[in-house]
Design a protein around this motif. Structure first.
Motif, PDB file in Angstrom:
ATOM      1  N   GLU A 102      27.088   1.271 -10.283  1.00 11.93           N
ATOM      2  CA  GLU A 102      25.865   0.903 -11.000  1.00 11.93           C
ATOM      3  C   GLU A 102      25.008   2.119 -11.327  1.00 11.93           C
ATOM      4  OE1 GLU A 102      23.579  -2.314  -9.281  1.00 11.93           O
ATOM      5  OE2 GLU A 102      25.424  -3.315  -8.637  1.00 11.93           O
ATOM      6  N   LEU A 103      24.906   3.059 -10.379  1.00 15.09           N
ATOM      7  CA  LEU A 103      24.113   4.272 -10.617  1.00 15.09           C
ATOM      8  C   LEU A 103      24.757   5.114 -11.700  1.00 15.09           C
ATOM      9  CD1 LEU A 103      21.728   6.079  -9.878  1.00 15.09           C
ATOM     10  CD2 LEU A 103      23.134   7.078  -8.074  1.00 15.09           C
ATOM     11  N   GLU A 104      26.058   5.267 -11.656  1.00  7.62           N
ATOM     12  CA  GLU A 104      26.767   6.033 -12.696  1.00  7.62           C
ATOM     13  C   GLU A 104      26.587   5.382 -14.054  1.00  7.62           C
ATOM     14  OE1 GLU A 104      30.839   6.850 -11.703  1.00  7.62           O
ATOM     15  OE2 GLU A 104      30.278   8.289 -10.167  1.00  7.62           O
ATOM     16  N   GLY A 105      26.656   4.051 -14.085  1.00 10.72           N
ATOM     17  CA  GLY A 105      26.474   3.338 -15.344  1.00 10.72           C
ATOM     18  C   GLY A 105      25.072   3.473 -15.888  1.00 10.72           C
ATOM     19  N   SER A 113      26.185   3.601   3.279  1.00  9.13           N
ATOM     20  CA  SER A 113      26.583   3.083   1.974  1.00  9.13           C
ATOM     21  C   SER A 113      25.570   2.065   1.471  1.00  9.13           C
ATOM     22  CB  SER A 113      27.950   2.400   2.062  1.00  9.13           C
ATOM     23  OG  SER A 113      28.941   3.324   2.395  1.00  9.13           O
ATOM     24  N   LEU A 114      25.132   2.233   0.254  1.00 13.75           N
ATOM     25  CA  LEU A 114      24.289   1.264  -0.434  1.00 13.75           C
ATOM     26  C   LEU A 114      25.082   0.812  -1.657  1.00 13.75           C
ATOM     27  CD1 LEU A 114      20.818   3.064  -0.296  1.00 13.75           C
ATOM     28  CD2 LEU A 114      21.662   1.247   1.189  1.00 13.75           C
ATOM     29  N   VAL A 115      25.593  -0.410  -1.602  1.00 15.53           N
ATOM     30  CA  VAL A 115      26.463  -0.914  -2.659  1.00 15.53           C
ATOM     31  C   VAL A 115      25.755  -0.807  -4.005  1.00 15.53           C
ATOM     32  CG1 VAL A 115      27.701  -2.937  -3.503  1.00 15.53           C
ATOM     33  CG2 VAL A 115      27.648  -2.448  -1.062  1.00 15.53           C
ATOM     34  N   GLY A 116      26.437  -0.227  -4.964  1.00 16.50           N
ATOM     35  CA  GLY A 116      25.898  -0.053  -6.307  1.00 16.50           C
ATOM     36  C   GLY A 116      25.134   1.244  -6.488  1.00 16.50           C
ATOM     37  N   PHE A 117      24.549   1.759  -5.415  1.00 17.53           N
ATOM     38  CA  PHE A 117      23.788   3.010  -5.513  1.00 17.53           C
ATOM     39  C   PHE A 117      24.660   4.206  -5.166  1.00 17.53           C
ATOM     40  CE2 PHE A 117      20.919   6.314  -3.915  1.00 17.53           C
ATOM     41  CZ  PHE A 117      20.109   6.467  -5.021  1.00 17.53           C
ATOM     42  N   GLY A 118      25.285   4.181  -3.981  1.00 18.69           N
ATOM     43  CA  GLY A 118      26.141   5.281  -3.579  1.00 18.69           C
ATOM     44  C   GLY A 118      26.275   5.357  -2.082  1.00 18.69           C
ATOM     45  N   SER A 119      26.960   6.394  -1.633  1.00 24.79           N
ATOM     46  CA  SER A 119      27.157   6.562  -0.190  1.00 24.79           C
ATOM     47  C   SER A 119      27.060   8.035   0.193  1.00 24.79           C
ATOM     48  CB  SER A 119      28.502   5.980   0.237  1.00 24.79           C
ATOM     49  OG  SER A 119      29.556   6.598  -0.456  1.00 24.79           O
ATOM     50  N   TRP A 120      26.503   8.239   1.382  1.00 29.76           N
ATOM     51  CA  TRP A 120      26.389   9.562   1.969  1.00 29.76           C
ATOM     52  C   TRP A 120      27.390   9.662   3.105  1.00 29.76           C
ATOM     53  CZ3 TRP A 120      22.184   6.615   0.610  1.00 29.76           C
ATOM     54  CH2 TRP A 120      21.248   7.183  -0.237  1.00 29.76           C
ATOM     55  N   SER A 121      28.003  10.828   3.253  1.00 28.38           N
ATOM     56  CA  SER A 121      28.916  11.058   4.359  1.00 28.38           C
ATOM     57  C   SER A 121      28.835  12.534   4.748  1.00 28.38           C
ATOM     58  CB  SER A 121      30.349  10.688   3.972  1.00 28.38           C
ATOM     59  OG  SER A 121      30.796  11.468   2.888  1.00 28.38           O
ATOM     60  N   VAL A 122      29.417  12.838   5.901  1.00 29.49           N
ATOM     61  CA  VAL A 122      29.433  14.219   6.383  1.00 29.49           C
ATOM     62  C   VAL A 122      30.856  14.729   6.296  1.00 29.49           C
ATOM     63  CG1 VAL A 122      29.017  15.722   8.358  1.00 29.49           C
ATOM     64  CG2 VAL A 122      27.494  13.808   7.920  1.00 29.49           C
ATOM     65  N   SER A 123      31.005  15.942   5.803  1.00 32.19           N
ATOM     66  CA  SER A 123      32.315  16.572   5.682  1.00 32.19           C
ATOM     67  C   SER A 123      32.256  17.931   6.364  1.00 32.19           C
ATOM     68  CB  SER A 123      32.668  16.728   4.200  1.00 32.19           C
ATOM     69  OG  SER A 123      33.920  17.327   4.047  1.00 32.19           O
ATOM     70  N   THR A 171       0.836  -1.199   0.000  1.00 28.10           N
ATOM     71  CA  THR A 171       0.000   0.000   0.000  1.00 28.10           C
ATOM     72  C   THR A 171       0.872   1.250   0.000  1.00 28.10           C
ATOM     73  OG1 THR A 171      -0.076   0.160   2.410  1.00 28.10           O
ATOM     74  CG2 THR A 171      -1.774  -1.203   1.347  1.00 28.10           C
ATOM     75  N   LYS A 172       0.258   2.344  -0.402  1.00 26.39           N
ATOM     76  CA  LYS A 172       0.988   3.620  -0.389  1.00 26.39           C
ATOM     77  C   LYS A 172       1.356   4.009   1.035  1.00 26.39           C
ATOM     78  CE  LYS A 172      -1.005   5.491  -4.620  1.00 26.39           C
ATOM     79  NZ  LYS A 172      -1.803   6.566  -5.215  1.00 26.39           N
ATOM     80  N   ALA A 173       0.499   3.679   1.996  1.00 26.75           N
ATOM     81  CA  ALA A 173       0.791   3.994   3.401  1.00 26.75           C
ATOM     82  C   ALA A 173       2.031   3.244   3.874  1.00 26.75           C
ATOM     83  CB  ALA A 173      -0.402   3.649   4.280  1.00 26.75           C
ATOM     84  N   ALA A 174       2.145   1.965   3.496  1.00 21.50           N
ATOM     85  CA  ALA A 174       3.316   1.168   3.879  1.00 21.50           C
ATOM     86  C   ALA A 174       4.566   1.690   3.187  1.00 21.50           C
ATOM     87  CB  ALA A 174       3.096  -0.296   3.540  1.00 21.50           C
ATOM     88  N   ALA A 175       4.427   2.083   1.920  1.00 19.49           N
ATOM     89  CA  ALA A 175       5.567   2.626   1.180  1.00 19.49           C
ATOM     90  C   ALA A 175       6.025   3.945   1.799  1.00 19.49           C
ATOM     91  CB  ALA A 175       5.196   2.828  -0.280  1.00 19.49           C
ATOM     92  N   LYS A 176       5.063   4.767   2.234  1.00 24.20           N
ATOM     93  CA  LYS A 176       5.403   6.042   2.860  1.00 24.20           C
ATOM     94  C   LYS A 176       6.149   5.804   4.168  1.00 24.20           C
ATOM     95  CE  LYS A 176       3.430  10.349   4.568  1.00 24.20           C
ATOM     96  NZ  LYS A 176       2.228  11.136   4.800  1.00 24.20           N
ATOM     97  N   LEU A 177       5.686   4.850   4.976  1.00 29.62           N
ATOM     98  CA  LEU A 177       6.367   4.520   6.233  1.00 29.62           C
ATOM     99  C   LEU A 177       7.784   4.025   5.976  1.00 29.62           C
ATOM    100  CD1 LEU A 177       3.586   2.776   8.352  1.00 29.62           C
ATOM    101  CD2 LEU A 177       4.718   4.949   8.827  1.00 29.62           C
ATOM    102  N   ALA A 178       7.937   3.184   4.968  1.00 26.06           N
ATOM    103  CA  ALA A 178       9.261   2.650   4.636  1.00 26.06           C
ATOM    104  C   ALA A 178      10.207   3.764   4.196  1.00 26.06           C
ATOM    105  CB  ALA A 178       9.141   1.588   3.550  1.00 26.06           C
ATOM    106  N   LEU A 179       9.730   4.651   3.332  1.00 28.36           N
ATOM    107  CA  LEU A 179      10.564   5.753   2.852  1.00 28.36           C
ATOM    108  C   LEU A 179      10.928   6.696   3.987  1.00 28.36           C
ATOM    109  CD1 LEU A 179      11.952   7.245   0.549  1.00 28.36           C
ATOM    110  CD2 LEU A 179       9.789   8.426   0.117  1.00 28.36           C
ATOM    111  N   GLU A 180       9.958   7.044   4.838  1.00 27.15           N
ATOM    112  CA  GLU A 180      10.237   7.938   5.960  1.00 27.15           C
ATOM    113  C   GLU A 180      11.194   7.299   6.954  1.00 27.15           C
ATOM    114  OE1 GLU A 180       6.353   9.121   7.327  1.00 27.15           O
ATOM    115  OE2 GLU A 180       6.169  10.634   5.755  1.00 27.15           O
ATOM    116  N   SER A 181      11.093   5.996   7.160  1.00 30.00           N
ATOM    117  CA  SER A 181      12.025   5.282   8.030  1.00 30.00           C
ATOM    118  C   SER A 181      13.435   5.335   7.448  1.00 30.00           C
ATOM    119  CB  SER A 181      11.586   3.831   8.204  1.00 30.00           C
ATOM    120  OG  SER A 181      12.551   3.118   8.945  1.00 30.00           O
ATOM    121  N   PHE A 182      13.551   5.096   6.147  1.00 30.46           N
ATOM    122  CA  PHE A 182      14.851   5.152   5.478  1.00 30.46           C
ATOM    123  C   PHE A 182      15.470   6.537   5.625  1.00 30.46           C
ATOM    124  CE2 PHE A 182      17.151   6.390   1.617  1.00 30.46           C
ATOM    125  CZ  PHE A 182      18.230   5.520   1.696  1.00 30.46           C
TER     126      PHE A 182
END
Length: 90
Positions: free
Chosen positions: A84-87, A43-53, A17-28
């Motif tokens: 993978e994302l760059e490709g 880090s999400l392998v193949g997608f990318g990584s976030w860091s703080v600088s 459901t959209k409600a479950a998808a919204k909860l999952a996205l907000e949790s992420f």
């Protein structure tokens, strides 16, 4: 794609459901934000990584007046795309 369109796509792809998808996205998003706030890295392998600088304090210029101003030091979020994302976009 905005947040609501992403929720619709997640719901359709996962067969939930959209409600479950919204909860999952907000949790992420919440968990990524919390980890980065603590100075961690996500880090999400193949997608990318976030860091703080850390960005040092520096002098800048007001473009309207030309006067020198002080720009405070701050932390910034950086994202590096995975192979993978760059490709996928090239």
């Amino acid at each position: 794609m905005n947040k609501s369109e992403l929720i619709d796509a997640i719901a359709a792809d996962a067969g939930i459901t959209k409600a479950a998808a919204k909860l999952a996205l907000e949790s992420f998003l919440g968990n990524v934000g919390t980890t980065l706030k603590k100075g961690g890295r996500v880090s999400l392998v193949g997608f990318g990584s976030w860091s703080v600088s850390s960005r040092a304090a520096r002098d800048g210029r007001n473009p309207q007046t030309g006067k020198t101003i002080k720009i405070a030091a701050k932390n910034v979020v950086k994202f590096k795309a995975g192979a993978e994302l760059e490709g996928a976009v090239n």
